[in-house]
Design a protein around this motif. Structure first.
Motif, PDB file in Angstrom:
ATOM      1  N   PRO A   7       0.810  -1.221   0.000  1.00 38.81           N
ATOM      2  CA  PRO A   7       0.000   0.000   0.000  1.00 38.81           C
ATOM      3  C   PRO A   7       0.842   1.268   0.000  1.00 38.81           C
ATOM      4  O   PRO A   7       1.920   1.322   0.584  1.00 38.81           O
ATOM      5  CB  PRO A   7      -0.808  -0.125   1.292  1.00 38.81           C
ATOM      6  N   ASP A  69      -3.262   4.835  -1.264  1.00 37.73           N
ATOM      7  CA  ASP A  69      -4.216   3.815  -0.840  1.00 37.73           C
ATOM      8  C   ASP A  69      -4.729   4.108   0.568  1.00 37.73           C
ATOM      9  O   ASP A  69      -5.870   3.781   0.905  1.00 37.73           O
ATOM     10  CB  ASP A  69      -3.562   2.435  -0.846  1.00 37.73           C
ATOM     11  N   LEU A 306      -5.354  -2.567   4.728  1.00 34.62           N
ATOM     12  CA  LEU A 306      -5.154  -2.204   3.326  1.00 34.62           C
ATOM     13  C   LEU A 306      -4.717  -3.415   2.497  1.00 34.62           C
ATOM     14  O   LEU A 306      -5.065  -3.526   1.314  1.00 34.62           O
ATOM     15  CB  LEU A 306      -4.106  -1.093   3.218  1.00 34.62           C
TER      16      LEU A 306
END
Length: 335
Positions: A7, A69, A306
């Motif tokens: 991420p 993200d 994530l």
């Protein structure tokens, strides 16, 4: 929101709390920091001196330039809700420090925005990730030797960071961590009462709660100069024993006699006391505090959310329930 193996995460804010706790905790995850948003020139200079870059003037510029993200938000309490809403609308998952919103109603607005967008919002209630408390949850309950919980007593004392510390700040910026913690450990709260006493700059708030599973608890919160040596203890009484967590670094398990026939005083040595201590040494390194207080654990969890390996907790919806308890306490002590 789709999971990503590596991420891209940025930060909003480079203040004292972020610098001392969040940045080094995030660094321990091993995930590269993509960028930082900070508008205070002095903090920008300090961040650059620590090797943090690139730095953007605001969160929207950071998001637009870096294709994030996830984002970590740590700002003054009154600034956070709008920033989190912007990030969620941009489709970026958020980790945000408490408090998110100043009341249950404000917390609910952000929770609804996150739910509608389908974007994760994680709250910085780091005590959920403190090793002492994650281990506590394995030592109590129906399927443990200690048995089901009957009651608990929580004590937290510290010296406030400013002389005009208000009850609202005390509840929503300091002891909110413990309010959220007892929800996590003992279940949802269904009944709350509270009273306070103030002497000079000293403030004491006593809270009594009942959880939906019947567990009752007392929380003794004190802000006073006397507690410059901050204290935190949670003592849990179970059917067969007592488990005490002291200052995030020690667990003591006191198990009552479990033999079929109860012996007289001094007749046997069948009662047991087991102590769990933090593993350390004089050269244990500087990350010990960040592990014990839960900062590294919460950053690792956010990364895991994530990556799709962790289930979001605590969420914006959790924050609504915790803020509702805060509102109830503040209403009770204002009467």
């Amino acid at each position: 929101m789709p999971s990503v193996a590596q991420p891209r995460i940025g930060f909003v804010g480079a203040g004292l709390h972020s610098s001392l706790n969040l940045y080094p905790a995030f660094a321990a995850t091993g995930v590269p920091l993509v960028g930082v948003a900070e508008r205070n020139p002095a903090r920008v200079a300090e961040a650059e001196a620590r090797g943090i870059h690139p730095i953007f003037s605001n969160h929207l510029a950071l998001i637009e330039a870096t294709n994030l993200d996830g984002i970590v938000v740590s700002l003054a309490p009154h600034l956070q809700a709008d920033v989190v809403a912007d990030c969620v609308r941009a489709g970026v998952a958020v980790f945000v420090e408490k408090p998110l919103g100043s009341t249950e109603a404000e917390a609910r607005k952000i929770s609804e925005i996150a739910a509608d967008a389908g974007v994760p919002v994680m709250l910085g209630f780091m005590k959920r990730f403190a090793p002492a408390y994650t281990q506590l949850k394995t030592l109590i309950g129906e399927d443990t030797e200690q048995g089901p919980v009957i009651s608990y007593a929580c004590e937290f004392g510290f010296a406030a960071w400013k002389p005009d510390f208000t009850p609202v700040e005390f509840i929503t910026q300091a002891v909110i961590h413990l309010i959220d913690l007892v929800r996590d450990v003992f279940g949802e709260v269904v009944d709350v009462s509270a009273m306070q006493n103030s002497v000079g700059d000293g403030l004491a708030i006593i809270v009594q709660v009942r959880h939906e599973n019947g567990v009752v608890g007392s929380l003794n919160f004190v802000s006073a100069k006397a507690w410059s040596r901050e204290t935190e203890e949670l003592s849990v009484t179970c059917a067969n024993g007592v488990v005490r967590v002291s200052d995030l670094s020690r667990i003591q398990v006191l198990t009552g006699e479990v033999a079929g026939t109860v012996a007289g005083p001094g007749e046997t040595l069948s009662e047991r006391s087991v102590t769990f201590d933090v593993s350390n040494s004089p050269g244990s390194g500087s990350l010990k505090d960040l592990y014990l207080r839960g900062y590294i654990g919460e950053m690792q969890h956010f990364v895991g959310v994530l990556q799709g390996t962790e289930e979001l907790s605590p969420s914006a919806a959790d924050n609504v329930r915790t803020m509702a308890i805060c509102d109830t306490i503040l209403a009770a002590i204002s009467n």
